[in-house]
Scaffold this active site. Structure first.
Site, PDB file in Angstrom:
ATOM      1  N   THR A  68       1.000  -1.042  -0.106  1.00 38.56           N
ATOM      2  CA  THR A  68       0.215   0.361   0.227  1.00 38.56           C
ATOM      3  C   THR A  68       0.827   1.425   0.267  1.00 38.56           C
ATOM      4  OG1 THR A  68      -2.085   0.738   0.767  1.00 38.56           O
ATOM      5  CG2 THR A  68      -0.469  -0.504   2.315  1.00 38.56           C
ATOM      6  N   LYS A  72       3.557   1.458  -3.854  1.00 37.56           N
ATOM      7  CA  LYS A  72       2.742   0.596  -5.025  1.00 37.56           C
ATOM      8  C   LYS A  72       3.180   1.171  -6.148  1.00 37.56           C
ATOM      9  CE  LYS A  72      -1.478   0.729  -3.421  1.00 37.56           C
ATOM     10  NZ  LYS A  72      -3.772   0.325  -3.519  1.00 37.56           N
ATOM     11  N   ASP A 108      -6.064  -4.023  -7.792  1.00 33.36           N
ATOM     12  CA  ASP A 108      -7.195  -2.923  -7.084  1.00 33.36           C
ATOM     13  C   ASP A 108      -8.246  -2.738  -8.601  1.00 33.36           C
ATOM     14  OD1 ASP A 108      -5.489  -2.054  -4.343  1.00 33.36           O
ATOM     15  OD2 ASP A 108      -4.340  -0.987  -5.473  1.00 33.36           O
ATOM     16  N   TYR A 230     -12.656   5.444   2.148  1.00 34.74           N
ATOM     17  CA  TYR A 230     -13.491   5.045   2.921  1.00 34.74           C
ATOM     18  C   TYR A 230     -13.503   4.936   4.071  1.00 34.74           C
ATOM     19  CZ  TYR A 230      -9.276   1.889   3.426  1.00 34.74           C
ATOM     20  OH  TYR A 230      -7.808   1.589   3.169  1.00 34.74           O
TER      21      TYR A 230
HETATM   22  P1  NAP Z   1      -0.823   7.783  -4.161  1.00 34.28           P
HETATM   23  O1  NAP Z   1      -0.028   6.996  -5.200  1.00 34.28           O
HETATM   24  O2  NAP Z   1       0.459   8.446  -2.457  1.00 34.28           O
HETATM   25  O3  NAP Z   1      -1.364   8.949  -4.777  1.00 34.28           O
HETATM   26  C1  NAP Z   1      -2.082  10.049  -4.315  1.00 34.28           C
HETATM   27  C2  NAP Z   1      -2.775  10.903  -5.452  1.00 34.28           C
HETATM   28  O4  NAP Z   1      -3.213  11.849  -4.518  1.00 34.28           O
HETATM   29  C3  NAP Z   1      -2.004  11.499  -6.290  1.00 34.28           C
HETATM   30  O5  NAP Z   1      -2.734  11.298  -7.551  1.00 34.28           O
HETATM   31  C4  NAP Z   1      -1.535  13.141  -5.769  1.00 34.28           C
HETATM   32  O6  NAP Z   1      -1.728  13.663  -6.232  1.00 34.28           O
HETATM   33  C5  NAP Z   1      -4.082  12.623  -4.615  1.00 34.28           C
HETATM   34  N1  NAP Z   1      -2.690  13.803  -3.869  1.00 34.28           N
HETATM   35  C6  NAP Z   1      -2.871  13.567  -2.653  1.00 34.28           C
HETATM   36  N2  NAP Z   1      -2.861  14.242  -2.074  1.00 34.28           N
HETATM   37  C7  NAP Z   1      -3.283  15.881  -1.899  1.00 34.28           C
HETATM   38  C8  NAP Z   1      -4.222  16.697  -2.059  1.00 34.28           C
HETATM   39  N3  NAP Z   1      -3.832  17.380  -0.998  1.00 34.28           N
HETATM   40  N4  NAP Z   1      -4.969  17.476  -3.283  1.00 34.28           N
HETATM   41  C9  NAP Z   1      -4.636  17.191  -4.537  1.00 34.28           C
HETATM   42  N5  NAP Z   1      -4.049  15.559  -4.482  1.00 34.28           N
HETATM   43  C10 NAP Z   1      -3.702  15.383  -3.506  1.00 34.28           C
HETATM   44  O7  NAP Z   1      -1.286   7.172  -3.385  1.00 34.28           O
HETATM   45  P2  NAP Z   1      -2.295   5.941  -3.882  1.00 34.28           P
HETATM   46  O8  NAP Z   1      -2.051   4.777  -3.477  1.00 34.28           O
HETATM   47  O9  NAP Z   1      -2.440   6.212  -5.089  1.00 34.28           O
HETATM   48  O10 NAP Z   1      -4.238   5.922  -3.094  1.00 34.28           O
HETATM   49  C11 NAP Z   1      -4.872   7.100  -3.205  1.00 34.28           C
HETATM   50  C12 NAP Z   1      -5.895   7.570  -1.952  1.00 34.28           C
HETATM   51  O11 NAP Z   1      -6.812   5.790  -2.629  1.00 34.28           O
HETATM   52  C13 NAP Z   1      -5.871   6.485  -0.537  1.00 34.28           C
HETATM   53  O12 NAP Z   1      -6.723   7.663  -0.004  1.00 34.28           O
HETATM   54  C14 NAP Z   1      -5.639   5.464  -0.917  1.00 34.28           C
HETATM   55  O13 NAP Z   1      -6.480   4.272   0.924  1.00 34.28           O
HETATM   56  C15 NAP Z   1      -6.748   5.002  -1.865  1.00 34.28           C
HETATM   57  N6  NAP Z   1      -7.654   3.555  -2.009  1.00 34.28           N
HETATM   58  C16 NAP Z   1      -7.773   2.997  -1.953  1.00 34.28           C
HETATM   59  C17 NAP Z   1      -8.584   1.400  -2.326  1.00 34.28           C
HETATM   60  C18 NAP Z   1      -9.484   0.765  -1.616  1.00 34.28           C
HETATM   61  O14 NAP Z   1      -9.690  -0.607  -1.475  1.00 34.28           O
HETATM   62  N7  NAP Z   1     -10.628   1.376  -1.687  1.00 34.28           N
HETATM   63  C19 NAP Z   1      -7.097   0.998  -2.990  1.00 34.28           C
HETATM   64  C20 NAP Z   1      -6.354   1.652  -3.330  1.00 34.28           C
HETATM   65  C21 NAP Z   1      -5.920   3.362  -2.704  1.00 34.28           C
HETATM   66  P3  NAP Z   1      -0.180  14.266  -6.760  1.00 34.28           P
HETATM   67  O15 NAP Z   1       0.396  13.740  -7.986  1.00 34.28           O
HETATM   68  O16 NAP Z   1      -0.484  15.486  -7.047  1.00 34.28           O
HETATM   69  O17 NAP Z   1       1.025  13.951  -5.550  1.00 34.28           O
END
Ligand code: NAP
Length: 286
Positions: A68, A72, A108, A230
């Site tokens: 996570t 990833k 995912d 979530y």
């Molecule tokens: P990640 O690789 O760190 O990517 C984060 C994303 O969020 C990037 O697009 C980032 O934009 C954006 N972001 C973060 N903070 C921001 C802010 N303050 N304003 C605008 N954009 C912002 O993380 P990830 O693995 O993709 O996970 C992202 C979210 O999805 C998390 O909340 C995670 O818990 C959730 N998720 C849920 C599931 C599920 O099964 N429900 C599965 C996977 C992930 P930048 O590129 O500009 O940094």
């Protein structure tokens, strides 16, 4: 209650932070329910120690693990082989240790599709999809959506270059799809009004914050809204969207579905239907 013996197989999750993860509860419940001699444990791994941690998991014979935030995409460099799901996404959320060979998968994307169908009654078809974010979760989502009938995906992200890099990779992999990137200050023009689904793949909402560049009044009235966040169960995005009459769902169903698929990769079995989601619902309402 399960007991640990010399034969118990270890699976787990690596992330930073990881203490908030609900995966240990849902995976251990499913393993106990299936009478499997497995245990699922969380491992906090700092970004700069990822390579070391993966080498350790391999040499300890850990049978598999979830991956996570923030590992990833970085983990790809430390694995021996990628399943097509991970190769398409360029991101891994599940690893299987196959006799010392580490194989990366992405559950995912398939988890998202399952949750869209079950929780939103949404099967990607003729309408465009607006996807906010371009991180690890967005990669799995775009790759999975590109393998459906969806004709057009519009990506918008805080950092434009990250979205452009994702677009380039996905166009190379799925040249028949229309994948566009829109600058965040142009999202509210005509992209929202012609879409059937809006998906938030960012962490915005976890701290009860709002997507400041999104004007929901511009979204087609019939569009559905999915938030991968979530916790809280009703993010500001879902609160606002349901107030405007949109059908909405949070990421709990996706979390359960990606976990069910990972469970199958490690054990060759399917967990009892609905068990993981019920465990998650209990955790989020207590
Ligand atoms: P990640 O690789 O760190 O990517 C984060 C994303 O969020 C990037 O697009 C980032 O934009 C954006 N972001 C973060 N903070 C921001 C802010 N303050 N304003 C605008 N954009 C912002 O993380 P990830 O693995 O993709 O996970 C992202 C979210 O999805 C998390 O909340 C995670 O818990 C959730 N998720 C849920 C599931 C599920 O099964 N429900 C599965 C996977 C992930 P930048 O590129 O500009 O940094």
């Amino acid at each position: 209650m399960f007991s640990i013996s010399g034969k118990t197989r270890i699976v787990g999750i690596i992330g930073c932070p990881v203490s908030h993860s609900m995966s240990p509860a849902m995976q251990n419940a499913a393993m106990t329910s299936c009478n499997l001699d497995f245990v699922y444990v969380p491992f906090a791994v700092a970004p700069e120690r990822l390579g070391e941690a993966v080498a350790g998991l391999r040499s300890l014979g850990v049978h598999g693990f979830n991956v996570t935030i923030p590992h990833k995409t970085a983990i790809v460099d430390f694995l021996d082989l990628l399943d097509k799901s991970a190769e398409d996404a360029g991101a891994v959320n599940t690893v299987l240790n196959d006799n010392g060979r580490l194989i990366g998968f992405n559950t995912d994307g398939a988890g998202l599709l399952r949750s869209l169908a079950d929780d939103l009654d949404y099967i990607p078809g003729s309408g465009s999809i607006v996807l906010i974010g371009a991180g690890g979760a967005a990669r799995g989502a775009v790759a999975a959506l590109c393998q459906t009938e969806v004709p057009r995906i519009i990506i918008v992200n805080r950092t434009l270059d990250t979205a452009l890099a994702l677009q380039k990779e996905m166009i190379n992999r799925f040249p028949e799809k229309v994948i566009e990137v829109v600058e965040k200050n142009r999202l509210n023009c005509d992209f929202l009004s012609s879409s059937s689904l809006l998906i938030n793949t960012t962490s915005i909402g976890m701290n009860s914050d709002r997507i400041d560049f999104l004007d929901l009044s511009k979204l087609a009235k019939s569009a559905k809204v999915y938030d991968m966040v979530y916790s809280p169960a009703i993010s500001p995005l879902l609160y606002d969207a349901s107030g405007k009459g949109h059908k909405v769902a949070n990421g709990l169903g996706m979390l359960a579905a990606q976990g069910e698929l990972a469970f199958n990769i490690w054990t060759g079995r399917n967990p009892p239907q609905g068990l993981m989601k019920r465990v998650l619902e209990t955790l989020t309402t207590t």
